[in-house]
Write a protein that holds these residues in place. Structure first.
Motif, PDB file in Angstrom:
ATOM      1  N   THR A 138       4.698   7.538 -11.888  1.00 45.27           N
ATOM      2  CA  THR A 138       5.639   8.655 -11.796  1.00 45.27           C
ATOM      3  C   THR A 138       6.813   8.446 -12.738  1.00 45.27           C
ATOM      4  O   THR A 138       7.276   9.392 -13.398  1.00 45.27           O
ATOM      5  N   GLU A 139       7.308   7.221 -12.822  1.00 48.02           N
ATOM      6  CA  GLU A 139       8.406   6.938 -13.749  1.00 48.02           C
ATOM      7  C   GLU A 139       7.957   7.115 -15.194  1.00 48.02           C
ATOM      8  O   GLU A 139       8.731   7.605 -16.035  1.00 48.02           O
ATOM      9  N   GLU A 175       8.815   9.475  -3.615  1.00 53.09           N
ATOM     10  CA  GLU A 175       9.480   8.178  -3.737  1.00 53.09           C
ATOM     11  C   GLU A 175       9.549   7.413  -2.417  1.00 53.09           C
ATOM     12  O   GLU A 175       9.706   6.189  -2.411  1.00 53.09           O
ATOM     13  N   LEU A 215       9.249  13.274  -8.239  1.00 51.07           N
ATOM     14  CA  LEU A 215       9.830  12.001  -7.828  1.00 51.07           C
ATOM     15  C   LEU A 215      10.394  12.101  -6.409  1.00 51.07           C
ATOM     16  O   LEU A 215      10.157  11.211  -5.576  1.00 51.07           O
ATOM     17  N   TRP A 248       7.068   4.332  -2.011  1.00 46.00           N
ATOM     18  CA  TRP A 248       7.298   2.987  -2.552  1.00 46.00           C
ATOM     19  C   TRP A 248       8.667   2.416  -2.166  1.00 46.00           C
ATOM     20  O   TRP A 248       9.129   1.445  -2.751  1.00 46.00           O
ATOM     21  N   ARG A 252       4.743   4.540  -8.144  1.00 46.93           N
ATOM     22  CA  ARG A 252       6.090   4.463  -8.717  1.00 46.93           C
ATOM     23  C   ARG A 252       6.030   4.296 -10.233  1.00 46.93           C
ATOM     24  O   ARG A 252       6.709   5.022 -10.976  1.00 46.93           O
ATOM     25  N   SER A 253       5.222   3.351 -10.693  1.00 43.44           N
ATOM     26  CA  SER A 253       5.123   3.101 -12.133  1.00 43.44           C
ATOM     27  C   SER A 253       4.650   4.340 -12.883  1.00 43.44           C
ATOM     28  O   SER A 253       5.193   4.692 -13.930  1.00 43.44           O
ATOM     29  N   ARG A 312       9.875  -4.700  -7.035  1.00 45.42           N
ATOM     30  CA  ARG A 312       9.522  -4.653  -8.447  1.00 45.42           C
ATOM     31  C   ARG A 312       9.267  -6.075  -8.939  1.00 45.42           C
ATOM     32  O   ARG A 312       9.941  -7.018  -8.511  1.00 45.42           O
TER      33      ARG A 312
END
Length: 245
Positions: free
Chosen positions: A98-99, A226, A222, A229, A95-96, A234
């Motif tokens: 990809t963002e 997605e 994404l 995750w 997630r981190s 978070r």
């Protein structure tokens, strides 16, 4: 010193730290590690130097090798990324990353359309065309290599050294996705065309189209991953002392 023994020690210790088997704050003696892993103390010393460079451990006099908390980790290092993608926290890690990619790569494509040398723009077009051919053939390993080349070239063509320095990180992410089975056997035609669109826009010196096409690639990426995750919480991070502006 055998490089294979050194690599094995680095890999074993790195994975133990990332997995939490060696938790933050714990300490271990080099002699104990050498005995356990069946290697010399010099191999352990060299392995510890590598792990120190990644922010995973520190050597403490009279205590030994102490494991550091995540706040100290060099989280953009490709080796560290590979370990984290192989562990139980792969969802949060993916997630981190990809963002981060979604934030950076469209901007890099826009800059590449302004600054890329003609030869680099032409090479991007060649790689994108080859990606379409290889992707349709289902050669996932060759496609991965071309995909890594393409995104690294866009980052470098931006003329921004910070973006260019992220190429190793993105390569580690793409390899991790393939290893985890998160890449389709045959990439979607839309994704193949979007890479060509990025290359055409860069060659045509069209920053807005280059950004839009790369943003579309990242949006597809994404959407594809997605679910990995969806249940991962978070965690807010507090800056280390001395890092505030």
């Amino acid at each position: 010193m055998s490089s294979s023994l050194h690599d094995r020690a680095v890999e074993e210790l790195g994975r133990r730290i990332i997995s939490g088997e060696l938790p933050a704050g714990s300490a271990v003696l080099a002699t104990d590690l050498a005995t356990e892993l069946g290697v010399s103390r010099s191999v352990i010393r060299e392995a510890v130097r590598v792990l120190q460079s990644l922010g995973l451990v520190e050597s403490v006099r009279r205590l030994g090798i102490r494991v550091l908390a995540e706040d100290h980790w060099r989280v953009l290092d490709p080796q560290l990324i590979a370990w984290r993608l192989s562990g139980t926290g792969r969802g949060a890690q993916l997630r981190s990353l990809t963002e981060l990619r979604r934030s950076v790569e469209p901007a890099a494509a826009e800059l590449a359309a302004r600054h890329a040398p003609d030869a680099v723009a032409e090479r991007l077009l060649q790689i994108a065309a080859r990606m379409r051919s290889i992707g349709r053939a289902g050669d996932l390993e060759s496609f991965q290599d071309l995909d890594i080349q393409f995104h690294a070239l866009v980052l470098g063509a931006s003329g921004n050294e910070m973006f260019a320095a992220m190429s190793g990180m993105i390569g580690a992410v793409l390899r991790g996705r393939t290893r985890l089975g998160l890449m389709p056997k045959h990439p979607h035609e839309d994704a193949l065309q979007l890479h060509i669109d990025v290359a055409v826009a860069i060659q045509g010196r069209d920053p807005e189209r280059a950004r839009a096409a790369m943003d579309a690639i990242m949006s597809r990426t994404l959407a594809e991953v997605e679910h990995i995750w969806a249940e991962e919480p978070r965690t807010a991070r507090t800056p280390l002392p001395g890092t505030l502006g």
